[in-house]
Design a protein around this motif. Structure first.
Motif, PDB file in Angstrom:
ATOM      1  N   ILE A 135       0.839  -1.199   0.000  1.00 40.82           N
ATOM      2  CA  ILE A 135       0.000   0.000   0.000  1.00 40.82           C
ATOM      3  C   ILE A 135       0.874   1.248   0.000  1.00 40.82           C
ATOM      4  O   ILE A 135       0.669   2.170  -0.787  1.00 40.82           O
ATOM      5  N   LYS A 136       1.861   1.261   0.878  1.00 42.89           N
ATOM      6  CA  LYS A 136       2.728   2.437   0.996  1.00 42.89           C
ATOM      7  C   LYS A 136       3.549   2.666  -0.275  1.00 42.89           C
ATOM      8  O   LYS A 136       3.861   3.806  -0.608  1.00 42.89           O
ATOM      9  N   GLU A 137       3.898   1.583  -0.979  1.00 44.29           N
ATOM     10  CA  GLU A 137       4.725   1.704  -2.183  1.00 44.29           C
ATOM     11  C   GLU A 137       3.928   2.051  -3.433  1.00 44.29           C
ATOM     12  O   GLU A 137       4.453   2.687  -4.338  1.00 44.29           O
ATOM     13  N   THR A 138       2.667   1.610  -3.508  1.00 46.52           N
ATOM     14  CA  THR A 138       1.954   1.705  -4.778  1.00 46.52           C
ATOM     15  C   THR A 138       0.754   2.650  -4.782  1.00 46.52           C
ATOM     16  O   THR A 138       0.247   2.955  -5.853  1.00 46.52           O
ATOM     17  N   GLU A 149      -7.700   9.163   3.906  1.00 49.05           N
ATOM     18  CA  GLU A 149      -8.449   7.920   4.075  1.00 49.05           C
ATOM     19  C   GLU A 149      -7.525   6.717   4.127  1.00 49.05           C
ATOM     20  O   GLU A 149      -7.679   5.836   4.970  1.00 49.05           O
ATOM     21  N   ILE A 150      -6.555   6.688   3.229  1.00 52.15           N
ATOM     22  CA  ILE A 150      -5.602   5.575   3.193  1.00 52.15           C
ATOM     23  C   ILE A 150      -4.756   5.585   4.457  1.00 52.15           C
ATOM     24  O   ILE A 150      -4.447   4.537   5.013  1.00 52.15           O
ATOM     25  N   GLN A 151      -4.392   6.768   4.942  1.00 56.01           N
ATOM     26  CA  GLN A 151      -3.607   6.859   6.168  1.00 56.01           C
ATOM     27  C   GLN A 151      -4.391   6.289   7.349  1.00 56.01           C
ATOM     28  O   GLN A 151      -3.811   5.647   8.218  1.00 56.01           O
ATOM     29  N   CYS A 152      -5.695   6.497   7.378  1.00 59.59           N
ATOM     30  CA  CYS A 152      -6.529   5.905   8.448  1.00 59.59           C
ATOM     31  C   CYS A 152      -6.479   4.387   8.398  1.00 59.59           C
ATOM     32  O   CYS A 152      -6.386   3.730   9.445  1.00 59.59           O
ATOM     33  N   ILE A 153      -6.527   3.823   7.201  1.00 56.28           N
ATOM     34  CA  ILE A 153      -6.433   2.369   7.055  1.00 56.28           C
ATOM     35  C   ILE A 153      -5.074   1.878   7.531  1.00 56.28           C
ATOM     36  O   ILE A 153      -4.978   0.902   8.282  1.00 56.28           O
ATOM     37  N   ILE A 154      -4.020   2.552   7.109  1.00 59.55           N
ATOM     38  CA  ILE A 154      -2.664   2.178   7.511  1.00 59.55           C
ATOM     39  C   ILE A 154      -2.526   2.249   9.028  1.00 59.55           C
ATOM     40  O   ILE A 154      -2.014   1.315   9.658  1.00 59.55           O
ATOM     41  N   ASP A 155      -2.972   3.341   9.631  1.00 60.15           N
ATOM     42  CA  ASP A 155      -2.872   3.505  11.085  1.00 60.15           C
ATOM     43  C   ASP A 155      -3.625   2.396  11.810  1.00 60.15           C
ATOM     44  O   ASP A 155      -3.124   1.822  12.775  1.00 60.15           O
ATOM     45  N   PHE A 156      -4.831   2.089  11.348  1.00 59.29           N
ATOM     46  CA  PHE A 156      -5.630   1.048  11.978  1.00 59.29           C
ATOM     47  C   PHE A 156      -4.910  -0.298  11.912  1.00 59.29           C
ATOM     48  O   PHE A 156      -4.814  -1.010  12.915  1.00 59.29           O
ATOM     49  N   LEU A 157      -4.413  -0.657  10.740  1.00 59.98           N
ATOM     50  CA  LEU A 157      -3.747  -1.948  10.585  1.00 59.98           C
ATOM     51  C   LEU A 157      -2.458  -2.022  11.397  1.00 59.98           C
ATOM     52  O   LEU A 157      -2.144  -3.066  11.971  1.00 59.98           O
ATOM     53  N   GLU A 158      -1.714  -0.935  11.459  1.00 62.93           N
ATOM     54  CA  GLU A 158      -0.462  -0.925  12.220  1.00 62.93           C
ATOM     55  C   GLU A 158      -0.712  -0.999  13.724  1.00 62.93           C
ATOM     56  O   GLU A 158       0.100  -1.566  14.455  1.00 62.93           O
ATOM     57  N   GLN A 159      -1.822  -0.448  14.198  1.00 58.56           N
ATOM     58  CA  GLN A 159      -2.101  -0.410  15.629  1.00 58.56           C
ATOM     59  C   GLN A 159      -2.902  -1.616  16.113  1.00 58.56           C
ATOM     60  O   GLN A 159      -3.057  -1.809  17.320  1.00 58.56           O
ATOM     61  N   SER A 160      -3.391  -2.434  15.182  1.00 53.88           N
ATOM     62  CA  SER A 160      -4.190  -3.586  15.555  1.00 53.88           C
ATOM     63  C   SER A 160      -3.334  -4.604  16.300  1.00 53.88           C
ATOM     64  O   SER A 160      -2.277  -5.016  15.828  1.00 53.88           O
ATOM     65  N   THR A 161      -3.789  -4.983  17.488  1.00 56.49           N
ATOM     66  CA  THR A 161      -3.040  -5.966  18.276  1.00 56.49           C
ATOM     67  C   THR A 161      -3.673  -7.355  18.202  1.00 56.49           C
ATOM     68  O   THR A 161      -3.031  -8.342  18.525  1.00 56.49           O
ATOM     69  N   LYS A 162      -4.925  -7.426  17.785  1.00 54.60           N
ATOM     70  CA  LYS A 162      -5.621  -8.703  17.730  1.00 54.60           C
ATOM     71  C   LYS A 162      -5.793  -9.222  16.313  1.00 54.60           C
ATOM     72  O   LYS A 162      -6.373 -10.272  16.104  1.00 54.60           O
ATOM     73  N   GLY A 163      -5.300  -8.487  15.341  1.00 49.59           N
ATOM     74  CA  GLY A 163      -5.431  -8.924  13.957  1.00 49.59           C
ATOM     75  C   GLY A 163      -6.663  -8.381  13.285  1.00 49.59           C
ATOM     76  O   GLY A 163      -7.439  -7.640  13.874  1.00 49.59           O
TER      77      GLY A 163
END
Length: 51
Positions: free
Chosen positions: A22-25, A31-45
């Motif tokens: 995602i970050k490369e392409t 909106e995309i930053q919100c998705i990235i932040d959510f996925l990076e901060q997810s501890t339970k998957g």
């Protein structure tokens, strides 16, 4: 946002690899930053993905 979704759920890769792709392409807007932040901060998957 659809491209980011596809990277996470339809490419059959780990979330970490999807985040890298995602970050490369995709141009990272708010909106995309919100998705990235959510996925990076997810501890339970994320349902439907491999961590």
């Amino acid at each position: 946002m659809a491209k980011a979704y596809r990277q996470v759920y339809q490419c059959g890769t780990s979330v970490e690899n999807a985040l890298l792709r995602i970050k490369e392409t995709i141009t990272v807007g708010p909106e995309i930053q919100c998705i990235i932040d959510f996925l990076e901060q997810s501890t339970k998957g994320v349902i439907g993905t491999t961590m």
